[in-house]
Write a protein that holds these residues in place. Structure first.
Motif, PDB file in Angstrom:
ATOM      1  N   ILE A  25       0.835  -1.205   0.000  1.00  0.00           N
ATOM      2  CA  ILE A  25       0.000   0.000   0.000  1.00  0.00           C
ATOM      3  C   ILE A  25       0.868   1.253   0.000  1.00  0.00           C
ATOM      4  O   ILE A  25       0.636   2.198  -0.766  1.00  0.00           O
ATOM      5  CB  ILE A  25      -0.938  -0.007   1.222  1.00  0.00           C
ATOM      6  CG1 ILE A  25      -1.971  -1.136   1.088  1.00  0.00           C
ATOM      7  CG2 ILE A  25      -1.651   1.334   1.376  1.00  0.00           C
ATOM      8  CD1 ILE A  25      -2.816  -1.348   2.329  1.00  0.00           C
ATOM      9  N   GLU A  26       1.889   1.280   0.858  1.00  0.00           N
ATOM     10  CA  GLU A  26       2.765   2.446   0.931  1.00  0.00           C
ATOM     11  C   GLU A  26       3.542   2.639  -0.367  1.00  0.00           C
ATOM     12  O   GLU A  26       3.745   3.767  -0.831  1.00  0.00           O
ATOM     13  CB  GLU A  26       3.717   2.298   2.121  1.00  0.00           C
ATOM     14  CG  GLU A  26       2.998   2.374   3.464  1.00  0.00           C
ATOM     15  CD  GLU A  26       3.951   2.130   4.635  1.00  0.00           C
ATOM     16  OE1 GLU A  26       5.160   1.966   4.382  1.00  0.00           O
ATOM     17  OE2 GLU A  26       3.473   2.092   5.777  1.00  0.00           O
ATOM     18  N   TYR A  27       3.972   1.539  -0.960  1.00  0.00           N
ATOM     19  CA  TYR A  27       4.674   1.614  -2.243  1.00  0.00           C
ATOM     20  C   TYR A  27       3.780   2.226  -3.314  1.00  0.00           C
ATOM     21  O   TYR A  27       4.210   3.064  -4.114  1.00  0.00           O
ATOM     22  CB  TYR A  27       5.127   0.219  -2.665  1.00  0.00           C
ATOM     23  CG  TYR A  27       5.809   0.160  -4.006  1.00  0.00           C
ATOM     24  CD1 TYR A  27       7.182   0.376  -4.115  1.00  0.00           C
ATOM     25  CD2 TYR A  27       5.086  -0.113  -5.165  1.00  0.00           C
ATOM     26  CE1 TYR A  27       7.808   0.329  -5.350  1.00  0.00           C
ATOM     27  CE2 TYR A  27       5.702  -0.165  -6.402  1.00  0.00           C
ATOM     28  CZ  TYR A  27       7.073   0.052  -6.490  1.00  0.00           C
ATOM     29  OH  TYR A  27       7.687   0.004  -7.713  1.00  0.00           O
ATOM     30  N   THR A  28       2.510   1.830  -3.324  1.00  0.00           N
ATOM     31  CA  THR A  28       1.570   2.373  -4.293  1.00  0.00           C
ATOM     32  C   THR A  28       1.355   3.860  -4.076  1.00  0.00           C
ATOM     33  O   THR A  28       1.313   4.644  -5.026  1.00  0.00           O
ATOM     34  CB  THR A  28       0.224   1.630  -4.189  1.00  0.00           C
ATOM     35  OG1 THR A  28       0.430   0.240  -4.450  1.00  0.00           O
ATOM     36  CG2 THR A  28      -0.777   2.185  -5.176  1.00  0.00           C
ATOM     37  N   LEU A  29       1.213   4.276  -2.825  1.00  0.00           N
ATOM     38  CA  LEU A  29       1.022   5.694  -2.530  1.00  0.00           C
ATOM     39  C   LEU A  29       2.222   6.533  -2.953  1.00  0.00           C
ATOM     40  O   LEU A  29       2.068   7.657  -3.432  1.00  0.00           O
ATOM     41  CB  LEU A  29       0.760   5.880  -1.027  1.00  0.00           C
ATOM     42  CG  LEU A  29      -0.609   5.421  -0.519  1.00  0.00           C
ATOM     43  CD1 LEU A  29      -0.645   5.454   1.003  1.00  0.00           C
ATOM     44  CD2 LEU A  29      -1.713   6.299  -1.089  1.00  0.00           C
ATOM     45  N   GLU A  30       3.404   5.979  -2.793  1.00  0.00           N
ATOM     46  CA  GLU A  30       4.617   6.710  -3.148  1.00  0.00           C
ATOM     47  C   GLU A  30       4.848   6.783  -4.656  1.00  0.00           C
ATOM     48  O   GLU A  30       5.346   7.779  -5.176  1.00  0.00           O
ATOM     49  CB  GLU A  30       5.837   6.042  -2.505  1.00  0.00           C
ATOM     50  CG  GLU A  30       5.820   6.048  -0.992  1.00  0.00           C
ATOM     51  CD  GLU A  30       6.901   5.133  -0.429  1.00  0.00           C
ATOM     52  OE1 GLU A  30       7.976   5.057  -1.043  1.00  0.00           O
ATOM     53  OE2 GLU A  30       6.657   4.491   0.600  1.00  0.00           O
TER      54      GLU A  30
END
Length: 436
Positions: free
Chosen positions: A169-174
C-alpha cells in the motif's frame, strides 16, 4: 449528482462518514416524501433521495473492496447484489400487499417510509465498523491501517503477511500520482483508461434491459394477458427470482473470475431478449415469453447485480478510487434514466421488436469484455496498478493474464519487494516505532 458529489468530499471525510451522510439524507428524504401533501414537497424528497442513493452506491462498494482480503474480496462485495435484489423484491411484495389492503394514500405513504427502519438499523452499526485501511494509510494513519489489516487477515500485527500488505500500500502511494486532473491525461497510471472500463461495466447493468424489465414488468405481463392480481403476483415472482439467483455468484465469483461471469450472464440475457422479441406478440406463445422473462431474471444476477460495483473498485487504483467509482456509478444511473425514458415510447411503437435492441446490445457487450476487460480475480488492489501501468488499451487483458500473481509468492518475498524506501517511508517507520 449524488454519485459525482463523492468526488468532492469522499476522500476527505472517509468511507464510513460518506455512508453515514448518504443514510442520513435518505431518512430525511423518505420523511419528506411520505408526509408530502404538495407536489413541490414530494419533488424535493425525490431529489434528496436520489442524491442519497448516489452517495451510498459509491461509498459502500469502495469500503467493502478496500476492507476485503484478496482471496474473499469478490464474495464479500457481491453480497451487496443479494441485498439490492432483495430490496427490489421486498418493495414489490409490500406494494402488492398494500395495494390490496388500502384504497387511500396509505398505499404509497407506508411503502415509501418503510425503508427508514433499514437506515435506522445500519447507522448505529457503522460506529462499530473499521474504516478502510487504505484510506487511513493515504491520510498517514498507518498504524491504524496496520491493525485493521491484521484484524481482516486474522494475523499478528507484525506478521510477514501484514507487513507485505502495508508495504504494498505504501509503495503504491509513493509511486503513483493522484491529482484529479490526472484522470483526464494519458499518464502511466492510465486513470482515464480505467474510468472508461469502469463506466462501461456499470452502464451495461442498465443497457442490458434490466430496468426496462423491472420498471415495466406489470405492463409487460398485462400485454401478455396477465392483468390485475395474476400480473402483480408474476411481477413479485419475477423480482424474487433475482434474489434467489443472486446467491450463485457468492460461490462462483472467486472461483471462475469476473470476466467469465460477465460473459456468461450476457449470453443468457441476449438469448432471453431474442426469444422475447420473437414470441411476445403472439398470444399463443405468452407462456414462452413469461418463461424467458424469468430466465432473464436468473441470468442477470450472475454478472450484473454486485459485480460491476466490485469491478469498478478493483481496477480504479487507490488515489483515484473515489472519482473513478463515482463516474462509473453515475454512468449506471444515467443509463437507467435513459432506459426508463425510452421504454414506454419504444415498446408502444416497436411492440415486441423493442426487445431486439437489448438482444443486440447484450451480444455486442460480450466481445468488448473479452477484448478490453482485464481479469482482477486473485489479485490485490495494488497489483492492478501494475497491470495498467505496464500495458496499453489493447494489451491490458493479456498482461493481466501473464503477470505473476503475488498471492502465489512467499509473503517474505513480497514484503521485501515492496519495502518502502523513500523519506515518507522513513517517517512512517519512526512514527510507528514511537507508538506506546
Amino acid at each position: 449528482m449524488g454519485a459525482l458529489s463523492c468526488i468532492a468530499f469522499g476522500d476527505r471525510i472517509g468511507r464510513l462518514r460518506s455512508i453515514f451522510l448518504g443514510l442520513a439524507l435518505s431518512v430525511v428524504a423518505l420523511a419528506l416524501e411520505s408526509s408530502a401533501y404538495s407536489l413541490g414537497q414530494f419533488i424535493v424528497g425525490r431529489l434528496v433521495i436520489g442524491g442519497a442513493i448516489g452517495i451510498i452506491s459509491v461509498s459502500i462498494p469502495i469500503w467493502q473492496t478496500e476492507c476485503s482480503t484478496t482471496k474473499h474480496r469478490g464474495m464479500f462485495v457481491i453480497v451487496e447484489g443479494i441485498f439490492i435484489s432483495a430490496g427490489i423484491a421486498m418493495s414489490e411484495w409490500i406494494s402488492f400487499g398494500f395495494a390490496e389492503a388500502f384504497q387511500n394514500s396509505a398505499q404509497w405513504r407506508v411503502t415509501i417510509v418503510f425503508p427508514v427502519w433499514l437506515a435506522f438499523f445500519v447507522i448505529p452499526v457503522l460506529f462499530l465498523m473499521p474504516e478502510s485501511p487504505r484510506w487511513l494509510a493515504r491520510k498517514g494513519r498507518t498504524e491504524e491501517a496496520r491493525h485493521i489489516i491484521a484484524a481482516v487477515m486474522d494475523k499478528d500485527v507484525d506478521s510477514h503477511e501484514v507487513n507485505a500488505e502495508m508495504n504494498h500500500i505504501e509503495y503504491t502511494l509513493e509511486s503513483t500520482q493522484g491529482s484529479l486532473s490526472m484522470l483526464f491525461k494519458n499518464t502511466k497510471e492510465r486513470y482515464f483508461h480505467r474510468a472508461i472500463i469502469a463506466a462501461m461495466s456499470q452502464a451495461m447493468t442498465q443497457l442490458c434491459g434490466c430496468s426496462a424489465m423491472i420498471f415495466y414488468t406489470s405492463t409487460t405481463f398485462a400485454d401478455l394477458g396477465y392483468t390485475d392480481i395474476p400480473g402483480r403476483f408474476l411481477s413479485c415472482g419475477f423480482t424474487t427470482t433475482f434474489t434467489v439467483f443472486a446467491f450463485i455468484p457468492l460461490f462462483t465469483i472467486d472461483r471462475f473470475g469476473r470476466r467469465r461471469l460477465f460473459m456468461l450472464s450476457l449470453s443468457g440475457l441476449a438469448v432471453a431478449m431474442a426469444v422475447m422479441a420473437g414470441t411476445s406478440n403472439k398470444p399463443e406463445l405468452a407462456k414462452v415469453t413469461v418463461a424467458f422473462m424469468f430466465i432473464f431474471a436468473a441470468f442477470y444476477p450472475l454478472g450484473f447485480l454486485g459485480l460491476p460495483f466490485l469491478y469498478a473498485g478493483e481496477i480504479s487504483g487507490l488515489r483515484m478510487r473515489t472519482p473513478i467509482s463515482a463516474i462509473a456509478v453515475s454512468a449506471q444511473w444515467l443509463s437507467q434514466f435513459v432506459v426508463a425514458q425510452v421504454t414506454p415510447p419504444g415498446s408502444a411503437n416497436l411492440k415486441n421488436r423493442y426487445w431486439i435492441i437489448y438482444a443486440v446490445l447484450n451480444a455486442a457487450f460480450i466481445p468488448l469484455i473479452y477484448l478490453f476487460f482485464p481479469e482482477t480475480n486473485g489479485r490485490s488492489l495494488e497489483e492492478m496498478d501494475q497491470v495498467f501501468e505496464n500495458s496499453s488499451i489493447f494489451s491490458v487483458v493479456r498482461h493481466a493474464k501473464d503477470l505473476p500473481r503475488e498471492s502465489q509468492l512467499d509473503f517474505v518475498a513480497v514484503e521485501e519487494k515492496y519495502r518502502p524506501h523513500t523519506e515518507f517511508a522513513e517517517v512512517t517507520k519512526i512514527s510507528r516505532n514511537n507508538q506506546p
